[in-house]
Structure formats: C-alpha cells, structure tokens
Design an enzyme around this catalytic site. Structure first.
Site, PDB file in Angstrom:
ATOM      1  N   ASP A 115      36.151  36.525  38.289  1.00 34.90           N
ATOM      2  CA  ASP A 115      37.322  36.175  37.487  1.00 34.90           C
ATOM      3  C   ASP A 115      37.837  34.787  37.876  1.00 34.90           C
ATOM      4  O   ASP A 115      38.249  34.002  37.018  1.00 34.90           O
ATOM      5  CB  ASP A 115      38.432  37.216  37.683  1.00 34.90           C
ATOM      6  CG  ASP A 115      37.970  38.615  37.332  1.00 34.90           C
ATOM      7  OD1 ASP A 115      37.183  38.763  36.383  1.00 34.90           O
ATOM      8  OD2 ASP A 115      38.383  39.562  38.030  1.00 34.90           O
ATOM      9  N   HIS A 118      40.091  44.060  38.175  1.00 35.56           N
ATOM     10  CA  HIS A 118      38.853  43.420  37.725  1.00 35.56           C
ATOM     11  C   HIS A 118      38.357  44.075  36.433  1.00 35.56           C
ATOM     12  O   HIS A 118      37.198  44.433  36.304  1.00 35.56           O
ATOM     13  CB  HIS A 118      37.793  43.523  38.827  1.00 35.56           C
ATOM     14  CG  HIS A 118      36.503  42.834  38.495  1.00 35.56           C
ATOM     15  ND1 HIS A 118      36.424  41.499  38.164  1.00 35.56           N
ATOM     16  CD2 HIS A 118      35.226  43.301  38.449  1.00 35.56           C
ATOM     17  CE1 HIS A 118      35.172  41.174  37.929  1.00 35.56           C
ATOM     18  NE2 HIS A 118      34.420  42.255  38.087  1.00 35.56           N
TER      19      HIS A 118
END
Length: 337
Positions: A169, A196
C-alpha cells in the site's frame, strides 16, 4: 599470444549479521520473486524455501546466483520437510495461498487461505517460536489474528515479532502520487494506515507536501486508486492472477527493514499491521501504522498523527470493517481447537 593475468579474489559476506530466513509458499507467484529478492539481500546467508512441491527446483535455480548465501528447498513430500525448513530460522515469511481472481475481494479468499495460514502458523509456533513472522497471505486483516491465536495456544506468542505486511500500500501510494505530481516516486512518501484491504487502507494525503495543492477530484481519485490498486492488476492480468511482483518487492523491502532492526540499525521505521495499542480500547486488536523496528522486533508503535476531517471519516469506516475482519480471524482460529 599474451594473456593478462586475472587476479583471484576471495569473496566474503558484507553482512555484519547473517540471518536464517524461511519462505513458506516459495513456489507461488509471490514466493518465487520474493525468494529471488531475498537471495540478493546480503543480510540473508541461509535461505530456506518451502512449498508443497517443487521447492528444490526453485531453490536450485536461485542458488546459482553468486551471492554469499546458501539456498535449500524443502517440500511436503519429504519427511519433516516443513519442520526442517523452520528449524532455528530467525525470520519467516508467509506468502502461501491462492491468488485473487477477477471479481474476488481479499475476504473472498478467506476460507481457503485461513486454513493454509493456520497450518503453517502451527508449524512455525512449534519449530521456530522465537522467529519474527511476516504474514503476506491475504486477507491480512484476518490472517494475522489467526497467527496470533495459534501462537497464543502454543504459549509462545510475542506481539513484537508478528507483522502483517502492508508495504505494498505504501509503495503504491508513492508511485501513484508521483504520477499526479509528475515527480520522482523514490522521493515520495505517503503514510498509509489502517489495514490491508479496500476501505481499511487509509492514505494520509493531508500529511504530504501536496495537502493543499491537490484538488478534491485528484484526492478522491488517489485515495480510491491506493485502496483498490490491486484490482488494476487483477483486471489487467485477465484472470491470470493478482499482484505478485509488486507484492514480492514489498515483502522483500519489509523483510530487509526487520533484519536491519535485528542488526541494530537506528531509525528503521516502516508501516505494518501489528498488535497495536492505538485503538485497542475500541476492540481493535490490530492496526497498521508506522512502526520503529529494533533487535527484538517492534520497538515503538507510532500514532497516526493529525489527520483531516475527511480522513477521520475514512478512519471511522476503517475501524468498523477492521473489527469485523479481526473477529473473523479469531473465530476461525478458535473453531480449530
């Protein structure tokens, strides 16, 4: 004919602290490039690759790369293959599992990957109880709690050494914001917190140097792209898999950070999904935020800092989903008793 004499050199490792590292699921789409990148890391001198089958082939292939480390393959087909892959190891990476396919969310993977992670975590708890464990297998929001529960059952849980890898990310955020700003992505940093998966991923754009220059349209588009960047890859691969190469780079980057902390390097800070005190009072046991790494693993968990009103709303939505994801992992682990 005259030939120049070639000096004979003796190569030694440049690593001050050599480490034993094990990859569980080394033959998969993430496992192979991840193993390759770990072979190139001079902190890793003993690399063990495990999978259901073919790990010896991957290990042999990678072993031909001239870096100062040994590579050994272990498979489920041999007696004590998993046990031997884990014996005395100091860092375990778990990318094992099935990839996402078009239309699938990370949560859709749960029923398959949860069982795989549970079994591998059990083996790690029994054979490498002191190792740091880096969980890559999706859905990370739920698989990390599964690993924690397994280690608790075995009486060897160390919250400082369990990590959910959310680095993908962060590197996506750096790349995507650089494309909007037309800058060098290696010079960009975006703090990404939460979890996530989808809306649990919160890029804190208000903390970047572009906080006052991005239009609302640019900001909304960036947030959505960072949250759902994996969908781009799944769609582009047309049913052929999910993000494997970028995830391998993310995993290798975070593994290097953990090993750097082990080696005593100072100010090693990366975002990670860990057993966190930040929102524990709200029933959220795990949360991703900047973490400083040290010789014992987690050295300090940092708060997320000041955020905008818009990001506060994102955080509220994140918490609601994250709590459900965590509870799902814990309930699965409890059901295996």
């Amino acid at each position: 004919m005259m030939f120049a004499r070639v000096a004979r050199r003796t190569f030694t490792s440049s690593a001050v602290n050599p480490y034993k590292v094990t990859v569980l699921g080394a033959c998969g789409g993430i496992g192979q490039p991840l193993s390759l990148l770990l072979k190139l890391n001079d902190k890793v001198t003993d690399l063990r690759l495990y999978d259901i089958k073919n790990a010896k082939g991957v290990a042999t292939d990678i072993s031909h790369i001239p870096t100062n480390s040994t590579v050994t393959g272990f498979s489920a087909e041999e007696a004590d293959g998993l046990k031997n892959a884990l014996k005395d190891t100091e860092l375990v990476l778990i990318p094992a599992g099935v990839p996402r396919k078009p239309g699938m969310t990370r949560d859709d993977l749960f029923n398959i990957n949860a069982g795989i992670v549970y079994d591998l975590a059990t083996a790690a708890a029994e054979n490498a109880p002191n190792a740091a464990v880096l969980v890559i297998s999706n859905p990370v929001n739920s698989t990390v709690p599964i690993v924690a529960e397994v280690f608790k059952k075995k009486g060897v849980y160390n919250k400082k050494k369990l990590f959910g890898v959310t680095t993908l990310d962060s590197i996506r955020a750096s790349r995507f914001i650089s494309q909007v700003a037309n800058t060098n992505p290696t010079q960009e940093h975006v703090s990404v917190v939460g979890g996530h998966s989808g809306i649990t991923i919160i890029p804190l754009l208000s903390q970047t140097k572009y906080a006052n220059t991005l239009s609302k349209e640019q900001r909304d588009a960036l947030i959505h792209r960072i949250q759902f960047g994996g969908d781009e890859v799944v769609k582009a691969k047309n049913g052929g898999g999910s993000a494997t190469l970028s995830m391998a780079q993310a995993g290798a980057k975070f593994a290097n950070a953990v090993l750097s902390g082990f080696a005593g390097e100072k100010n090693v800070t990366q975002a990670s999904y860990v057993d966190s005190p930040l929102y524990k009072s709200e029933g959220i046991e795990f949360f991703a935020s900047p973490v400083t790494l040290g010789p014992d693993g987690v050295q300090e968990i940092h708060p997320i800092g000041d955020i905008s009103a818009e990001e506060s709303e994102l955080l509220k939505e994140c918490k609601e989903t994250l709590k459900k994801n965590i509870d799902k992992g814990i309930k699965f682990a409890d059901s295996k008793q």
